[in-house]
Design a protein around this motif. Structure first.
Motif, PDB file in Angstrom:
ATOM      1  N   ARG A   1      45.242  41.969  17.462  1.00  0.00           N
ATOM      2  CA  ARG A   1      46.214  42.433  18.442  1.00  0.00           C
ATOM      3  C   ARG A   1      46.036  41.676  19.746  1.00  0.00           C
ATOM      4  O   ARG A   1      44.920  41.437  20.198  1.00  0.00           O
ATOM      5  CB  ARG A   1      46.036  43.925  18.672  1.00  0.00           C
ATOM      6  CG  ARG A   1      46.264  44.766  17.423  1.00  0.00           C
ATOM      7  CD  ARG A   1      46.177  46.240  17.733  1.00  0.00           C
ATOM      8  NE  ARG A   1      47.271  46.634  18.615  1.00  0.00           N
ATOM      9  CZ  ARG A   1      47.380  47.858  19.124  1.00  0.00           C
ATOM     10  NH1 ARG A   1      46.487  48.764  18.852  1.00  0.00           N
ATOM     11  NH2 ARG A   1      48.384  48.153  19.936  1.00  0.00           N
ATOM     12  N   LYS A   2      47.148  41.300  20.327  1.00  0.00           N
ATOM     13  CA  LYS A   2      47.110  40.546  21.572  1.00  0.00           C
ATOM     14  C   LYS A   2      46.807  41.471  22.738  1.00  0.00           C
ATOM     15  O   LYS A   2      47.164  42.644  22.742  1.00  0.00           O
ATOM     16  CB  LYS A   2      48.453  39.841  21.796  1.00  0.00           C
ATOM     17  CG  LYS A   2      48.768  38.769  20.749  1.00  0.00           C
ATOM     18  CD  LYS A   2      50.084  38.100  21.069  1.00  0.00           C
ATOM     19  CE  LYS A   2      50.401  37.012  20.051  1.00  0.00           C
ATOM     20  NZ  LYS A   2      51.693  36.357  20.337  1.00  0.00           N
ATOM     21  N   GLY A   3      46.167  40.919  23.742  1.00  0.00           N
ATOM     22  CA  GLY A   3      45.895  41.667  24.954  1.00  0.00           C
ATOM     23  C   GLY A   3      44.464  42.115  25.059  1.00  0.00           C
ATOM     24  O   GLY A   3      43.661  41.987  24.126  1.00  0.00           O
ATOM     25  N   LEU A   4      44.148  42.666  26.240  1.00  0.00           N
ATOM     26  CA  LEU A   4      42.794  43.113  26.532  1.00  0.00           C
ATOM     27  C   LEU A   4      42.678  44.625  26.318  1.00  0.00           C
ATOM     28  O   LEU A   4      43.659  45.356  26.490  1.00  0.00           O
ATOM     29  CB  LEU A   4      42.451  42.776  27.984  1.00  0.00           C
ATOM     30  CG  LEU A   4      42.527  41.297  28.373  1.00  0.00           C
ATOM     31  CD1 LEU A   4      42.283  41.138  29.867  1.00  0.00           C
ATOM     32  CD2 LEU A   4      41.534  40.484  27.562  1.00  0.00           C
ATOM     33  N   PRO A   5      41.482  45.116  25.961  1.00  0.00           N
ATOM     34  CA  PRO A   5      41.285  46.559  25.758  1.00  0.00           C
ATOM     35  C   PRO A   5      41.132  47.298  27.087  1.00  0.00           C
ATOM     36  O   PRO A   5      40.076  47.844  27.417  1.00  0.00           O
ATOM     37  CB  PRO A   5      40.000  46.611  24.925  1.00  0.00           C
ATOM     38  CG  PRO A   5      39.236  45.404  25.348  1.00  0.00           C
ATOM     39  CD  PRO A   5      40.273  44.337  25.612  1.00  0.00           C
ATOM     40  N   ILE A   6      42.211  47.294  27.874  1.00  0.00           N
ATOM     41  CA  ILE A   6      42.218  47.969  29.168  1.00  0.00           C
ATOM     42  C   ILE A   6      42.452  49.460  28.949  1.00  0.00           C
ATOM     43  O   ILE A   6      43.338  49.852  28.187  1.00  0.00           O
ATOM     44  CB  ILE A   6      43.326  47.398  30.073  1.00  0.00           C
ATOM     45  CG1 ILE A   6      43.150  45.881  30.247  1.00  0.00           C
ATOM     46  CG2 ILE A   6      43.349  48.103  31.416  1.00  0.00           C
ATOM     47  CD1 ILE A   6      41.883  45.490  30.955  1.00  0.00           C
ATOM     48  N   ASN A   7      41.669  50.302  29.620  1.00  0.00           N
ATOM     49  CA  ASN A   7      41.806  51.748  29.487  1.00  0.00           C
ATOM     50  C   ASN A   7      41.921  52.385  30.874  1.00  0.00           C
ATOM     51  O   ASN A   7      41.207  51.999  31.795  1.00  0.00           O
ATOM     52  CB  ASN A   7      40.591  52.340  28.767  1.00  0.00           C
ATOM     53  CG  ASN A   7      40.422  51.772  27.368  1.00  0.00           C
ATOM     54  OD1 ASN A   7      41.209  52.075  26.470  1.00  0.00           O
ATOM     55  ND2 ASN A   7      39.397  50.947  27.175  1.00  0.00           N
ATOM     56  N   GLY A   8      42.800  53.376  30.996  1.00  0.00           N
ATOM     57  CA  GLY A   8      42.921  54.081  32.261  1.00  0.00           C
ATOM     58  C   GLY A   8      44.354  54.450  32.589  1.00  0.00           C
ATOM     59  O   GLY A   8      45.282  54.180  31.821  1.00  0.00           O
ATOM     60  N   VAL A   9      44.526  55.064  33.760  1.00  0.00           N
ATOM     61  CA  VAL A   9      45.832  55.542  34.208  1.00  0.00           C
ATOM     62  C   VAL A   9      46.178  54.879  35.533  1.00  0.00           C
ATOM     63  O   VAL A   9      45.389  54.911  36.479  1.00  0.00           O
ATOM     64  CB  VAL A   9      45.837  57.069  34.377  1.00  0.00           C
ATOM     65  CG1 VAL A   9      47.225  57.560  34.788  1.00  0.00           C
ATOM     66  CG2 VAL A   9      45.386  57.761  33.099  1.00  0.00           C
ATOM     67  N   LEU A  10      47.359  54.285  35.592  1.00  0.00           N
ATOM     68  CA  LEU A  10      47.865  53.657  36.809  1.00  0.00           C
ATOM     69  C   LEU A  10      48.972  54.523  37.386  1.00  0.00           C
ATOM     70  O   LEU A  10      49.931  54.866  36.684  1.00  0.00           O
ATOM     71  CB  LEU A  10      48.420  52.266  36.491  1.00  0.00           C
ATOM     72  CG  LEU A  10      49.125  51.537  37.637  1.00  0.00           C
ATOM     73  CD1 LEU A  10      48.123  51.146  38.718  1.00  0.00           C
ATOM     74  CD2 LEU A  10      49.871  50.310  37.106  1.00  0.00           C
ATOM     75  N   LEU A  11      48.866  54.878  38.652  1.00  0.00           N
ATOM     76  CA  LEU A  11      49.902  55.663  39.320  1.00  0.00           C
ATOM     77  C   LEU A  11      50.904  54.700  39.955  1.00  0.00           C
ATOM     78  O   LEU A  11      50.797  54.328  41.119  1.00  0.00           O
ATOM     79  CB  LEU A  11      49.289  56.587  40.361  1.00  0.00           C
ATOM     80  CG  LEU A  11      48.247  57.574  39.821  1.00  0.00           C
ATOM     81  CD1 LEU A  11      47.795  58.529  40.923  1.00  0.00           C
ATOM     82  CD2 LEU A  11      48.777  58.347  38.624  1.00  0.00           C
ATOM     83  N   LEU A  12      51.851  54.295  39.159  1.00  0.00           N
ATOM     84  CA  LEU A  12      52.817  53.280  39.571  1.00  0.00           C
ATOM     85  C   LEU A  12      53.911  53.885  40.444  1.00  0.00           C
ATOM     86  O   LEU A  12      54.414  54.979  40.184  1.00  0.00           O
ATOM     87  CB  LEU A  12      53.437  52.639  38.327  1.00  0.00           C
ATOM     88  CG  LEU A  12      54.352  51.441  38.563  1.00  0.00           C
ATOM     89  CD1 LEU A  12      53.592  50.273  39.167  1.00  0.00           C
ATOM     90  CD2 LEU A  12      55.012  51.019  37.246  1.00  0.00           C
ATOM     91  N   ASP A  13      54.278  53.147  41.485  1.00  0.00           N
ATOM     92  CA  ASP A  13      55.390  53.518  42.355  1.00  0.00           C
ATOM     93  C   ASP A  13      56.604  52.725  41.891  1.00  0.00           C
ATOM     94  O   ASP A  13      56.773  51.558  42.247  1.00  0.00           O
ATOM     95  CB  ASP A  13      55.038  53.196  43.811  1.00  0.00           C
ATOM     96  CG  ASP A  13      56.080  53.702  44.798  1.00  0.00           C
ATOM     97  OD1 ASP A  13      57.021  54.389  44.362  1.00  0.00           O
ATOM     98  OD2 ASP A  13      55.941  53.409  45.994  1.00  0.00           O
TER      99      ASP A  13
END
Length: 305
Positions: A5-17
């Motif tokens: 699978r492409k991409g990095l194993p990023i984990n977490g929650v982003l509070l996007l505006d």
């Protein structure tokens, strides 16, 4: 050979505006590309016209995003009186114009708003992502079709008007999941006898999150990678409404292998869910399924953390 699978194993929650003029999915994909994340999902769609808080989950955090979909929300919207549109907002075609009084009667508005506080029934709008026979309602609406929709029970916990003008007012609404602010404004306009739509909408809060830490795509683009990663919140912040359960290494190992375990005692009631921790490490969700029996329900892949 299995494809990686492409991409990095990023984990977490982003509070996007989220900015106006883009879909929630477009905002999600831009954030995903910035983080080069393998997996991402948002926690409740905002219309393209709408702005504000759009929590984006990466990696293992996506497993718990349903808890934000079910959470209460707070919105700020501007109700424009005297005009109805086919979408219920300013992006639609005007269906009807009605004359307004020379001065808006604030007392009459307050009286009408009181009728929409508490539990109310709403008919979902045609311009929504709800599905009928596998197709989204807004797709059918764009074809000129109208489908009968059953009313849904929602709750408006609080609703405060401010920013009065001759043609409308601002409204801050705290409500349950599934509440359509466009529909609420339309119903208020009809109750006032003049019709209405919204011409601004901002989400201020969802579940445990407010707007204090939300961050725009443009700001994220200006950050270096370590600073950008530091904006992510851990997955368990979405679950702070649930009790916390700490277990030993041996118990954690069995649960992570999908096996129920019996614990000596617990304050949980039967059917209750809890956040599972080993030391200070979050492992996922478990449920009390019997007398002192804990069963895994949604666990993280510890190898990816």
């Amino acid at each position: 050979m299995a494809r990686r699978r492409k991409g990095l194993p990023i984990n977490g929650v982003l509070l996007l505006d989220k900015a106006a003029g883009m879909s929630s999915n477009h905002a999600l994909q831009r954030a995903r590309r910035l983080y080069q994340a393998r997996k991402a999902g948002h926690t409740g769609t905002l219309d393209p016209m709408a702005t504000g808080l759009l929590p984006v989950c990466f990696g293992e955090a996506t497993k718990f995003s349903a808890h934000l979909l079910d959470a209460d929300k707070v919105y700020r919207t501007r109700v424009k009186l005297g005009e109805t549109t086919d979408t219920g907002d300013a992006e639609g075609e005007i269906l009807q114009r009605r004359a307004l009084p020379d001065a808006l009667d604030r007392g009459a508005v307050e009286s009408v708003l009181e009728r929409f506080r508490g539990e109310i029934d709403q008919v979902p709008p045609m311009y929504s992502a709800l599905k009928h026979q596998g197709r989204k309602l807004y797709e059918l609406a764009r074809e000129g079709k109208t489908i009968a929709r059953a009313p849904r029970r929602v709750t408006v916990y609080d609703m405060r008007p401010f920013g009065w003008a001759d043609d409308g007012f601002w409204l801050e609404v705290r409500c349950s999941k599934g509440t359509y602010i466009r529909t609420l404004a339309e119903d208020i306009g009809e109750a006032l006898g003049v019709g209405a739509h919204i011409n601004a909408l901002e989400r201020l809060e969802t579940g445990p999150f407010d707007s204090a830490r939300r961050i725009s795509l443009e700001t994220l683009e200006q950050m270096d990678e370590p600073t950008r990663l530091a904006q992510l919140l851990p997955a368990d912040v979405m679950l702070e409404h649930l009790p916390k359960l700490g277990v030993s290494d041996a118990v954690a190992t069995r649960l992570l292998h999908g096996q129920p375990v019996t614990v000596p005692e617990t304050a949980l009631e039967a059917g209750a869910q809890a956040r599972l921790y080993r030391d200070q490490s979050f492992l996922g969700l478990v449920e009390l399924t019997g007398q002192c029996e804990i069963t895994p329900r949604r666990l993280i892949d510890t190898a990816s953390i």
